[in-house]
Design a protein around this motif. Structure first.
Motif, PDB file in Angstrom:
ATOM      1  N   GLY A   1      64.129  24.918  45.825  1.00  0.00           N
ATOM      2  CA  GLY A   1      64.384  23.773  44.954  1.00  0.00           C
ATOM      3  C   GLY A   1      65.184  22.693  45.665  1.00  0.00           C
ATOM      4  O   GLY A   1      64.921  21.493  45.501  1.00  0.00           O
ATOM      5  N   HIS A   2      66.155  23.107  46.469  1.00  0.00           N
ATOM      6  CA  HIS A   2      66.935  22.135  47.250  1.00  0.00           C
ATOM      7  C   HIS A   2      66.029  21.398  48.239  1.00  0.00           C
ATOM      8  O   HIS A   2      66.167  20.181  48.431  1.00  0.00           O
TER       9      HIS A   2
ATOM     10  N   ALA B   1      62.780  20.917  47.926  1.00  0.00           N
ATOM     11  CA  ALA B   1      61.912  20.027  47.150  1.00  0.00           C
ATOM     12  C   ALA B   1      62.665  18.746  46.778  1.00  0.00           C
ATOM     13  O   ALA B   1      62.103  17.647  46.831  1.00  0.00           O
ATOM     14  N   LEU B   2      63.939  18.869  46.435  1.00  0.00           N
ATOM     15  CA  LEU B   2      64.751  17.697  46.113  1.00  0.00           C
ATOM     16  C   LEU B   2      64.928  16.807  47.340  1.00  0.00           C
ATOM     17  O   LEU B   2      64.814  15.587  47.255  1.00  0.00           O
TER      18      LEU B   2
ATOM     19  N   SER C   1      61.685  14.985  47.854  1.00  0.00           N
ATOM     20  CA  SER C   1      61.456  13.956  46.836  1.00  0.00           C
ATOM     21  C   SER C   1      62.309  12.720  47.114  1.00  0.00           C
ATOM     22  O   SER C   1      61.856  11.591  46.919  1.00  0.00           O
ATOM     23  N   ARG C   2      63.524  12.911  47.598  1.00  0.00           N
ATOM     24  CA  ARG C   2      64.384  11.773  47.949  1.00  0.00           C
ATOM     25  C   ARG C   2      63.816  10.995  49.133  1.00  0.00           C
ATOM     26  O   ARG C   2      63.856   9.764  49.153  1.00  0.00           O
TER      27      ARG C   2
ATOM     28  N   SER D   1      57.540  22.908  41.925  1.00  0.00           N
ATOM     29  CA  SER D   1      58.934  22.570  42.192  1.00  0.00           C
ATOM     30  C   SER D   1      59.062  21.155  42.731  1.00  0.00           C
ATOM     31  O   SER D   1      59.938  20.391  42.315  1.00  0.00           O
ATOM     32  N   LEU D   2      58.182  20.779  43.641  1.00  0.00           N
ATOM     33  CA  LEU D   2      58.208  19.431  44.206  1.00  0.00           C
ATOM     34  C   LEU D   2      57.854  18.391  43.137  1.00  0.00           C
ATOM     35  O   LEU D   2      58.525  17.373  42.990  1.00  0.00           O
TER      36      LEU D   2
ATOM     37  N   ASP E   1      58.198  18.579  39.946  1.00  0.00           N
ATOM     38  CA  ASP E   1      59.279  18.478  38.961  1.00  0.00           C
ATOM     39  C   ASP E   1      60.422  17.591  39.432  1.00  0.00           C
ATOM     40  O   ASP E   1      61.172  17.048  38.627  1.00  0.00           O
ATOM     41  N   ARG E   2      60.571  17.438  40.729  1.00  0.00           N
ATOM     42  CA  ARG E   2      61.689  16.654  41.260  1.00  0.00           C
ATOM     43  C   ARG E   2      61.322  15.207  41.569  1.00  0.00           C
ATOM     44  O   ARG E   2      62.175  14.437  41.988  1.00  0.00           O
TER      45      ARG E   2
ATOM     46  N   ASN F   1      60.391  11.432  40.383  1.00  0.00           N
ATOM     47  CA  ASN F   1      60.617  10.638  39.184  1.00  0.00           C
ATOM     48  C   ASN F   1      59.292  10.074  38.669  1.00  0.00           C
ATOM     49  O   ASN F   1      58.252  10.201  39.311  1.00  0.00           O
TER      50      ASN F   1
END
Length: 152
Positions: free
Chosen positions: A76-77, A79-80, A83-84, A109-110, A112-113, A115
């Motif tokens: 999850g980290h 994926a975040l 995404s950033r 997971s990707l 979901d992160r 926007n």
């Protein structure tokens, strides 16, 4: 009008970024990301043992199971982080559309992160782990004409 499509090929520990600048042309590999923590086992990431829980209906206790594994949290980290990076690239106008190709568990997971404005840029999603393939092989999983559905 010339359009640019970024193709992210990822799993929970590795991501590769490709770019397509022509609707039917080849892919160009631009970058790679590695998140080694997502590949470690839970016992390699956590030094203490699970907490203890007590039975409601009598004496005794048992080990508590976590809601999610440490490896899932690390994925999850990652994926975040991806995404950033994608959001920054979009804000800088570096691409018009996005293709996500990821291992099934990591794809959600990707997604979901990302926007709402980034989700609107997703042209295609492929739930496959293709990080080991070269640019030509990745291109074979995409439609012959990438741009037909891209909106500037």
């Amino acid at each position: 009008m010339k359009k640019t499509v970024w193709i992210v090929v990822a799993n929970r520990g590795v991501a590769r970024l490709f770019q397509a600048s022509q609707p039917t042309g080849p892919l160009e590999e631009m970058d790679a990301f590695i998140h080694p923590e997502a590949r470690l086992r839970d016992q390699d990431l956590v030094t203490d043992r699970p907490g203890r829980g007590f039975e409601r209906s009598g004496p005794g206790s048992h080990a508590e199971e976590p809601d999610s594994s440490v490896a899932e949290v690390e994925a999850g980290h990652f994926a975040l982080e991806l995404s950033r990076f994608l959001l920054k690239g979009r804000q800088e106008g570096r691409f018009d559309a996005l293709v996500l190709i990821a291992a099934p568990g990591f794809l959600g997971s990707l997604r979901d992160r990302l926007n709402g404005s980034m989700k609107d840029r997703i042209l295609l999603e492929v739930a496959k782990n293709l990080v080991h393939l070269d640019a030509h092989a990745v291109r074979s999983y995409l439609p012959e004409r990438l741009y037909s559905a891209v909106e500037a």
